[in-house]
Motif scaffolding. Structure first.
Motif, short mmCIF file in Angstrom:
data_model
loop_
_atom_site.label_atom_id
_atom_site.label_comp_id
_atom_site.label_asym_id
_atom_site.label_seq_id
_atom_site.Cartn_x
_atom_site.Cartn_y
_atom_site.Cartn_z
N LEU A 37 27.40 25.89 29.09
CA LEU A 37 27.37 24.92 30.19
C LEU A 37 26.53 25.46 31.35
CD1 LEU A 37 28.43 22.39 31.67
CD2 LEU A 37 30.44 23.72 32.35
N MET A 38 26.74 26.75 31.68
CA MET A 38 26.01 27.36 32.80
C MET A 38 24.50 27.36 32.54
SD MET A 38 26.96 28.24 35.74
CE MET A 38 25.91 29.50 36.41
N ASN A 39 24.10 27.59 31.29
CA ASN A 39 22.67 27.57 30.96
C ASN A 39 22.05 26.23 31.32
OD1 ASN A 39 22.22 30.11 30.07
ND2 ASN A 39 22.25 29.62 27.89
N ASP A 40 22.76 25.15 30.97
CA ASP A 40 22.24 23.82 31.26
C ASP A 40 22.16 23.58 32.77
OD1 ASP A 40 21.43 22.45 28.99
OD2 ASP A 40 23.49 21.99 28.40
N LEU A 41 23.24 23.96 33.48
CA LEU A 41 23.28 23.71 34.92
C LEU A 41 22.23 24.52 35.67
CD1 LEU A 41 27.15 23.69 35.50
CD2 LEU A 41 25.62 21.70 35.38
N MET A 42 22.19 25.81 35.34
CA MET A 42 21.33 26.74 36.06
C MET A 42 19.86 26.44 35.88
SD MET A 42 22.34 30.67 35.43
CE MET A 42 21.70 30.55 33.82
N SER A 43 19.51 26.07 34.65
CA SER A 43 18.08 25.87 34.36
C SER A 43 17.73 24.38 34.44
CB SER A 43 17.74 26.39 32.96
OG SER A 43 18.25 25.53 31.96
N VAL A 44 18.66 23.56 34.94
CA VAL A 44 18.56 22.09 34.93
C VAL A 44 17.99 21.61 33.58
CG1 VAL A 44 18.57 21.54 37.41
CG2 VAL A 44 16.44 22.26 36.38
N GLY A 45 18.55 22.16 32.54
CA GLY A 45 18.20 21.73 31.18
C GLY A 45 16.92 22.33 30.63
N LEU A 46 16.18 23.07 31.48
CA LEU A 46 14.87 23.59 31.04
C LEU A 46 14.97 24.59 29.89
CD1 LEU A 46 12.94 24.13 34.38
CD2 LEU A 46 12.18 22.77 32.42
N HIS A 47 16.13 25.28 29.79
CA HIS A 47 16.24 26.29 28.73
C HIS A 47 16.07 25.64 27.36
CE1 HIS A 47 20.44 25.85 26.99
NE2 HIS A 47 20.47 24.99 27.98
N ARG A 48 16.38 24.34 27.27
CA ARG A 48 16.21 23.65 25.98
C ARG A 48 14.73 23.57 25.59
NH1 ARG A 48 20.80 20.23 24.65
NH2 ARG A 48 22.47 20.86 26.03
N ALA A 49 13.88 23.26 26.57
CA ALA A 49 12.44 23.17 26.29
C ALA A 49 11.88 24.56 25.96
CB ALA A 49 11.71 22.57 27.48
N TRP A 50 12.34 25.58 26.69
CA TRP A 50 11.86 26.94 26.41
C TRP A 50 12.27 27.36 25.00
CZ3 TRP A 50 14.57 28.65 31.54
CH2 TRP A 50 13.82 28.22 32.63
N LYS A 51 13.51 27.05 24.63
CA LYS A 51 13.98 27.43 23.29
C LYS A 51 13.26 26.62 22.21
CE LYS A 51 18.44 29.30 24.72
NZ LYS A 51 19.85 29.05 25.04
N ASP A 52 12.93 25.35 22.52
CA ASP A 52 12.17 24.54 21.56
C ASP A 52 10.81 25.19 21.28
OD1 ASP A 52 14.14 22.69 21.26
OD2 ASP A 52 13.23 21.16 22.55
N ALA A 53 10.19 25.73 22.34
CA ALA A 53 8.88 26.39 22.16
C ALA A 53 9.03 27.61 21.25
CB ALA A 53 8.31 26.80 23.52
#
Ligand SMILES: C[S@@+](CC[C@H](N)C(=O)[O-])C[C@H]1O[C@@H](n2cnc3c(N)ncnc32)[C@H](O)[C@@H]1O
Length: 252
Positions: A37-53
């Motif tokens: 949950l903190m990953n989503d909040l902290m990165s405003v969801g951006l960690h998903r795009a970074w992980k997709d890359a």
């Protein structure tokens, strides 16, 4: 730089090298249940795009050809699940992490998904419990800066990778865009620890996170470390103005 070879840093503090792992383990034990949950909040969801890359670069085969991924410091299994989704029937992933609390969350996630393609193993990135040349790809996402002896972890990643295999490392990096750097500092040192306190009850854990990012080598220096570990065709791609970088090297 640490004062001596037997010292390192834990965030902005200098600590004896042998003390760092226990301090890091305390951080991730404390936040494991709220980590995703903190990953989503902290990165405003951006960690998903970074992980997709990262997953796109792993490029698992779409057919039933066997493909074995090792995700080091894989925590709750985020990268492993994504690679399994992207790959075909022959794709398998092993998550190795030193922290039983993070792995327990990952195992629960795997059970919910009914996925047997991901295996969770407790182990240290500095001494991987796997045979030489046993994986087609090795990844580590937001993990390497927590490892006390980074050079050793890179050598271990190289050892377990097969010839022709790729190492990919996603890590926070250095923001060099004028204006964005000041904004990023303001957000990191003020908003993130406060958010950490509200969501996990542990502001210190997230202060460590922010400080550890600032102590991590700049991308060119880290690329040189990857090369020293034996990898070839080493490169890196900054993303989001340098907030993170995707590092790559091949075992050739
Ligand atoms: C920021 S989390 C990243 C988790 C996951 N890779 C992700 O991207 O969501 C860092 C992880 O590194 C793990 N870690 C720290 N030191 C380690 C070590 N020496 N060996 C293996 N894992 C380690 C922690 O337990 C934690 O799960």
């Amino acid at each position: 730089m640490p004062a001596s070879a037997t010292e390192t840093h834990f965030g902005f503090r200098e600590v004896p090298l042998e003390d760092k792992q226990a301090l890091v383990d305390g951080v991730f034990h404390s936040v494991a249940g709220r980590y995703d949950l903190m990953n989503d909040l902290m990165s405003v969801g951006l960690h998903r795009a970074w992980k997709d890359a990262l997953v796109t670069a792993v490029n698992p085969p779409k057919n039933d050809r066997p493909f074995a991924l090792l995700d080091v410091a894989g925590g709750t299994g985020d990268i492993a699940f994504r690679v399994i989704e992207a790959g075909g029937a022959g794709t398998r992933a092993t998550v190795v992490d030193i922290n039983g609390g993070m792995l327990a969350v990952g195992r629960q996630r795997a059970e919910k998904r009914g996925s047997g393609a991901v295996t969770f193993t407790e182990g240290n990135a500095e001494a991987l419990p796997f045979a030489d040349r046993s994986f087609d790809a090795v990844t580590i996402a937001f993990g390497i800066r927590n490892v006390p002896r980074i050079a050793r972890a890179l050598e271990e990643a190289h050892r377990v990778l097969r010839l022709g295999g790729r190492f990919l490392c996603l890590e926070f990096s250095s923001v060099d865009v004028p204006g964005l750097d000041a904004l990023y500092d303001l957000y990191s040192f003020n908003v993130i620890p406060a958010l950490g306190r509200a969501v996990t009850g542990d502001a210190e854990a997230y202060r460590y996170l922010v400080e550890s990012i600032r102590r991590f080598p700049r991308p060119k220096a880290f690329a040189a470390m990857i090369e020293t570990a034996g990898f070839r065709r080493v490169s890196f791609t900054p993303m989001t103005g340098g907030v993170v970088a995707l590092h790559s090297g091949w075992r050739l």
